[in-house]
Design a protein around this motif. Sequence first.
Motif, PDB file in Angstrom:
ATOM      1  N   UNK A 268       0.798  -1.230   0.000  1.00 28.04           N
ATOM      2  CA  UNK A 268       0.000   0.000   0.000  1.00 28.04           C
ATOM      3  C   UNK A 268       0.827   1.275   0.000  1.00 28.04           C
ATOM      4  N   UNK A 269       2.153   1.161   0.045  1.00 26.59           N
ATOM      5  CA  UNK A 269       2.993   2.374   0.086  1.00 26.59           C
ATOM      6  C   UNK A 269       3.002   3.073  -1.272  1.00 26.59           C
ATOM      7  N   UNK A 270       3.258   4.373  -1.225  1.00 25.54           N
ATOM      8  CA  UNK A 270       3.534   5.089  -2.478  1.00 25.54           C
ATOM      9  C   UNK A 270       4.998   4.820  -2.820  1.00 25.54           C
ATOM     10  N   UNK A 271       5.257   4.439  -4.074  1.00 21.70           N
ATOM     11  CA  UNK A 271       6.627   4.162  -4.513  1.00 21.70           C
ATOM     12  C   UNK A 271       6.940   5.033  -5.727  1.00 21.70           C
ATOM     13  N   UNK A 272       8.250   5.114  -5.999  1.00 20.26           N
ATOM     14  CA  UNK A 272       8.675   5.827  -7.203  1.00 20.26           C
ATOM     15  C   UNK A 272       9.131   4.768  -8.199  1.00 20.26           C
ATOM     16  N   UNK A 273       8.489   4.721  -9.356  1.00 24.89           N
ATOM     17  CA  UNK A 273       8.896   3.761 -10.380  1.00 24.89           C
ATOM     18  C   UNK A 273       9.976   4.405 -11.244  1.00 24.89           C
ATOM     19  N   UNK A 274      11.018   3.629 -11.499  1.00 22.69           N
ATOM     20  CA  UNK A 274      12.096   4.147 -12.352  1.00 22.69           C
ATOM     21  C   UNK A 274      12.380   3.122 -13.449  1.00 22.69           C
ATOM     22  N   UNK A 275      12.986   3.591 -14.534  1.00 20.26           N
ATOM     23  CA  UNK A 275      13.319   2.659 -15.623  1.00 20.26           C
ATOM     24  C   UNK A 275      14.662   1.990 -15.318  1.00 20.26           C
ATOM     25  N   UNK A 276      15.140   1.080 -16.166  1.00 20.83           N
ATOM     26  CA  UNK A 276      16.378   0.360 -15.854  1.00 20.83           C
ATOM     27  C   UNK A 276      17.590   1.278 -15.725  1.00 20.83           C
TER      28      UNK A 276
END
Length: 392
Positions: free
Chosen positions: A38-46
């Motif tokens: 349920x946490x907010x995360x930061x998605x990043x590319x490779x």
Amino acid sequence: MAYPQLAVLPSAAKRIRHHDCWVFRDELAAPLEPAAHGAVVELVDPHAAFLAYAFYSAHSHVAARVVSTDRSAAVDRALFARRLTAAMSRREGLRGTNARRLVFSEADGLPGLIVDQYGDVLVFQSRTAGLEPWKPLIVELLRDALRPAGVLERSDKEFRDAEALPAVTQVHTGCVPERVRIEEDGLQFWVDPYHGQKTGFYLDQRDTRSRVRGLIRAGERVADVFAYTGSFGIGAAARGARVVCVEQQESCLALARENARLNGLEEQIEHVAGDAFYWLEAKAGGRERFDWVLLDPPSLAKSRAEAFKGRRALHHLLVQALALLAADGTLVLSVCTYHLLGVVEEILRIAAAERGVRLRVRAVTMQATDHPWVLQMPMTRYLMSWTVQRDG
Ligand SMILES: C[S@@+](CC[C@H](N)C(=O)[O-])C[C@H]1O[C@@H](n2cnc3c(N)ncnc32)[C@H](O)[C@@H]1O
């Protein structure tokens, strides 16, 4: 604010850049930074470039749902306020009803949040763990914006299992009666927000209901099969048709009877409690014929694995339903099974061939406009209806 970073595979990075909102678990690149359910995360590319802020799920096969692709817009009070205001203003043009979907999940940039309005009552569902900590804020913002008499949460088990969340039925503010009276297209309906299907009413069928109602003529015979609380049948009866509503659940049929009375149409509507599959088979073998057969079955396949079973069930329904049509009679088939939407016309063709009838397509309609779908996420278009007329 610093969020846990999750890197995704190149294919998922590309989809997010093209406005898809979902990252599947097998698209997360190892090693993962630990993130709570349920946490907010930061998605990043490779290459560690920012992609989006997202709600993380430790349980669902959809591991992350994008909330914002704007790096400068954190997931905070202001973001929720902006998204809710925008969602509500998108529905302002909707006329002829006091019941509408105000927020539709990904399509309104709030993954997992459904908010439906029934007159002065609001009913919401939270379908993602990511939304859970924000519920008090969502209720506060809705209350401030709309001054509702009450706000009910109807977060049913079927939508929460995948996220390992318990079912919740709870009034968060004000008072929500056992029944709410709504208006649609000049007709009245009772809605049961605590126990009814969905949040109480099939708001998503509004446009198809209205279109079908406009085509029906006085004196025609209409079968409303899988009737729920009778909304299609009542619309037909209001046009002067003679209607039979078939529904398995007695509680729904009881409300359908009350809805018929509420509109002064009880003389024109017969209510049949029972299994629609058997009812159709029995009628197909008899002599009675209908000018309209309205077929709105529940989901016939919950997953791709069940698609074959669903296809057989739909084929069976159609072969029986086509037999019930009078010459020039019209079938309205609604399909809410995403895994079948691509094959409906083929199944219709096969069933028509078996019955030896030619079908003229009068309309293909979709979920109502307050249930918009994301073009880049085809699964958000989940409901379609085919209005097909028997040629002689
Ligand atoms: C998609 S809903 C119909 C919604 C309705 N047309 C409306 O717009 O309000 C499907 C309905 O079929 C009913 N149902 C499910 N299986 C059934 C069966 N085998 N026979 C009769 N009704 C059934 C459900 O209880 C539900 O009310």
